[in-house]
Design an enzyme around this catalytic site. Structure first.
Site, mmCIF file in Angstrom:
data_model
loop_
_atom_site.group_PDB
_atom_site.id
_atom_site.type_symbol
_atom_site.label_atom_id
_atom_site.label_comp_id
_atom_site.label_asym_id
_atom_site.label_seq_id
_atom_site.Cartn_x
_atom_site.Cartn_y
_atom_site.Cartn_z
ATOM 1 C CE1 TYR A 170 0.806 -0.112 4.399
ATOM 2 C CE2 TYR A 170 -1.530 -0.818 4.813
ATOM 3 C CZ TYR A 170 -0.256 -0.632 5.188
ATOM 4 O OH TYR A 170 -0.060 -0.794 6.492
ATOM 5 C CD GLU A 171 -0.214 5.682 1.603
ATOM 6 O OE1 GLU A 171 -1.459 5.486 2.218
ATOM 7 O OE2 GLU A 171 0.122 6.452 1.177
#
Lengths: 589, 589
Positions: free
Chosen positions: B441-442
């Site tokens: 994620y990110e």
């Protein structure tokens, strides 16, 4: 959805191992290439159609213990029954007891696929196969008569009982005890942990092979004996009698392989029967149990290697399928409408090809190990010994490299799926969970590496490894003469130099008794060695067969993975000093 | 049990980043080294005494959704309350709204520890911090007045709503829509997935920051706007009003971070309120939402990097403690009674030191990134720009390298525990599960690598990277002049050459528009770069401070980990061709 990698398996079976030539030379009797193909195809079909559909419920429901009985997930007992009906359990079993007596190599190909379908399912029969081998080689004819036929058919399953809380990697510390009962049987007492399929509802009876110490046995591993302890006694007519004094006290709540019950087994607690102790029958000689067990353990190591290959193949297929569907961004050169499938992004391709290449390298190593075992069995004299030495060298790599690959590839598989990979329903995370046990059991991968360095490099006074390395130089010549493999020959030559240097260094360390240095470099060495043979074996087969698809994969291996070897060699040659210094200062010895 | 690594954190804060010199120079006002030490110590105490004891129940019970309400695990809401009472939520928050306005660097050190305690806990406040930053920089004074104080105190939490089913890495594909209501507010409609702490029982209100498209907005990311959508409306007096039209439709069943609810959020479904649509307030300008979000995203990337460091530290500590207790076999040189602790085996030492070294390398990189962000904020003019460029270069490595390290170290931690590592009760497997989301994620780690290569190498016409590399040569000179670091200076020099060559090659590829080649080499390059700076930053600090414990660790890094760089460079320079060829043939494009 999983599709058996028939092409890759056929390429590896026939061309990487040299099995096709063996068949042609009639080394395996009337076994034909057609039959081999038919078996592989049917195993692939069974996996895809029967095992895969039950894999998820196996993970979700897991095995459940209640009142001493283990219930496997819904549908699993029936799956096992159908699998046995297909004759799969007896594939390599002795023909005298209903088995098909086929080569280990075929079994290894089949087990790759069972493991792709569900590692939690395939691990059960793996242990039965081990028990069959131990009985076949070491048990009395009476015991063989009583047990082998039903183990070969799969009507009963077998287990291996080694580990105790204080005795995992080090069996010296084993405490379970066995007392002669005076009637030729023994009474077994003790606790065993981590017993795979120690209790379940697949079969009416379970045949436990148990390591224990006789009274006054020598300390250490030279005082360990092997016993057969059935869950239910077997009457003379083959029917089942009373329950023996052994039961499952608990099962583990594990990271993965949830469907496989991992049991704590209690022997001789007085829960069943009138006299104290579980009744056991000696297998092999007293105090020679470890030798019997080693037969099983070596094959078990290869079998665990197949878990790595199987998981990697399944994780890779799933990732490729997802990457072909999922659209995000625009890949370089993408000229289509909107977003491109992520399989077009070079970084995703790098991940998928790494998965594919590592899987095929592990497949080549494990299959070659199985082939060497087969040849050691059917050849004679010096030839047989040489094949056995080859198998001995390959076994630690077949186990450790392949299971590391299983974890790496499963982790990359999660990564390719992005956020969906972290969601259990997607089915990518389960490979990452299941794969993680394989580098641990049947001798941790660290122990495999130490075995390779400390025992295998000096095998036959160093002759075995010298012959092995000379063979790799021959492979290199074949590769050098081939075309279309990019920089493969050049990269392989450099990697072989790294392997030679690291090997010479470690042999010197072992010979001079510097075990700290030898052990410090063992794990990097095992990976270095595995990378080299993973490429060499496949490249030679491509050169010989002209297989174009495998050719481009080999080029990827050589140009993207083999470049690790220089650093690994450096670590072997120069890493020990800083490990010792840092351990002394930072690990508070 | 976890103990905050106060010495390592202090070493990194003060000597690796240069923060100590900054404090002395008064760059951070009246912030003193004593206060810094006190904050670190207290955060460590809170983690060990308050978070760690609730980590397991968080994993086991997880967050539960029922009738649209999410219940966090038992004791967790109270833990969050105590954490806020300690003032931790406002550590870096604006002083005008009750925050302490402390440097990001301190926050990063604290978040390392919260993540060691429980990643599922720490991730919640991470998002609030991001929301605070976005509001502070981009929201109207009215919105700031209404929301910031309670976000800073932690009375309310914030969320980031970017992802939609078809729009993950590629926000171009965003579909959620926003319609002007005519009264200065907007009505938001759409579905957002993977929303961390999108719904929970920690706080009475939740402040959602939501990306959506206005009618007739340009296509792609230039047509995205950012909106504040509170769960409950806030009256003028600050009290809570009616429920807004947003709810949590489901939460994910995930591999790890079970306590953190990962929500599918539905906006404008008509479930609440009289008029259709969730009411939102614009943050920043129309169609400029992505710029606002980028503020948050860059800091979020660093924050995710801290998850990697925190998990790695916790997994490493647990493995060392186990290895010191567990006895198996006899290590080389062991002269004690019976079996030696496995921490005495060189191969186990290799694993533990790899864990320790990689953790410290990731810590150095992330802390240096935070320090550069702080300096970019407090310095002015060209100086500030140079610091920002440094932070921009470091951010993708802080995120990707550290989270890869989190997974590697957690995996090694399971391995060190042997069979016990696979049993969930041991508490080693949870790190392996939790860690796996951080590389995803990110911005996936692949996207971070491409960002590093495609954007950061050409930043300021290439001047930023040139300055960065020149700095590393300066570091090398310092290291060369120091003693007691074994082969560190020599290994670092070779690795710097590898980095220079790979950098020059990739700059050329980017400049010539050969993005396939650039992207093919991006991930190996990011690791190569990270290994070099992980060693260089720590080695320079050892040379300057004379820290002996860190010195032996640096030597281990240089002599056992840095040797990877040659192979990585090779892969950058020569890997792309075989990726392209193999992808074309094997990935069926």
């Amino acid at each position: 959805m999983y599709q058996a990698p028939i092409d890759e398996i056929a390429f590896t079976l026939k061309h990487v191992t040299g099995f096709a030539a063996d068949l042609e030379a009639g080394l395996f009797g009337d076994l034909s290439e057609d039959l081999v193909d038919a078996i592989v195809t049917e195993a692939g079909r069974f996996t895809a159609e029967e095992i895969v559909p039950l894999a998820r419920i196996g993970d979700q429901k897991g095995a459940v213990l209640k009142d001493g009985a283990v219930t496997t997930p819904p549908g699993w007992a029936d799956l096992y029954r159908r699998w046995c009906e297909g004759g799969w359990n007896g594939l390599t079993g002795p023909e005298a007891f209903g088995g098909q007596g086929l080569p280990t190599l075929l079994s290894v190909a089949a087990f790759e696929m069972w493991n792709s379908g569900s590692m939690g399912f395939a691990i059960g029969p793996t242990l039965t196969v081990g028990a069959i081998e131990a009985l076949e080689r070491h048990a009395t004819p009476q015991l063989q008569q009583k047990y082998l036929e039903k183990l070969v058919s799969g009507e009963w399953m077998g287990t291996m009982n080694l580990t105790e809380p204080q005795a995992g990697s080090d069996l010296n510390a084993l405490k379970a005890r066995a007392e002669p009962a005076g009637d030729g049987t023994y009474r077994i007492f003790g606790q065993k942990i981590f017993i795979t399929y120690g209790e379940h509802d697949f079969t009416d009876n379970i045949v436990h092979l148990v390591l224990a110490r006789l009274p006054d046995a020598p300390a250490g591993t030279k005082g360990i004996s092997l016993f057969l302890v059935p869950k239910f006694f077997v009457n003379e007519d083959g029917s089942l009698g009373d329950r023996n004094d052994v039961f499952c006290a608990s099962i583990e709540h594990k990271l993965g392989i949830h469907a496989s019950p991992t049991c704590t087994m209690i022997y001789g607690d007085g829960k069943f029967g009138d006299t104290p102790g579980a009744v056991g029958w000696l297998i092999g000689e007293e105090n020679r149990g470890l030798a019997c067990m080693f037969t099983m353990m070596n094959n078990a190591r290869l079998a665990v290697g197949m878990q790595g290959v199987g998981i990697a193949e399944a994780a890779m297929q799933k990732a490729i399928a997802y990457a072909a569907e999922r659209r995000q961004g625009r890949a370089p050169g993408w000229s289509g409408e909107g977003m491109s499938p992520i399989i077009g992004h070079p970084d995703v391709q790098r991940m998928l090809l790494t998965m594919k290449a590592e899987t095929q390298m592990a497949r080549a190593i494990t299959y070659c190990c199985a082939h060497a075992l087969d040849r050691a069995r059917i050849d004679e004299g010096e030839e047989a010994k040489a094949w056995q030495a080859r198998a001995d060298i390959l076994t630690p790599m077949a186990k450790a490299f392949s299971t590391d690959v299983g974890v790496d590839v499963a982790s990359l598989g999660v990564q390719v799926h992005g956020g969906m990979g972290f969601v259990e329903e997607t089915g990518a995370a389960v490979f990452y969970r299941d794969a993680r046990i394989a580098p641990i059991y049947e001798g941790t991968n660290g122990i495999q590496a130490i075995d390779l360095v400390a025992r295998k490099l000096t095998l036959g006074g160093g002759e075995a490894i010298a012959r092995f390395l000379a063979g790799l130089r021959e492979d290199h010549k074949t590769v050098e003469a081939a075309s279309g493999l990019g920089a493969t020959a050049r990269k392989l030559a450099a990697a072989l130099d790294d392997l030679d240097a690291a090997t010479a260094f470690l042999i010197e360390a072992v010979k001079s008794g510097d075990m700290a240095t030898a052990q410090s470099g063992a794990t990097p060495y095992l990976r270095l060695f595995s990378l080299v043979i993973g490429v060499a074996f496949n490249a030679r087969a491509v050169a010989a067969s002209g297989d174009e698809a495998q050719g481009v994969l080999v080029r990827f291996m050589a140009e993207n993975l083999l470049c690790e070897t220089g650093g690994l060699k450096d670590r072997v040659l120069n890493g020990a000093g800083s490990i010792e210094a840092a351990a002394e200062r930072l690990l508070r010895l």
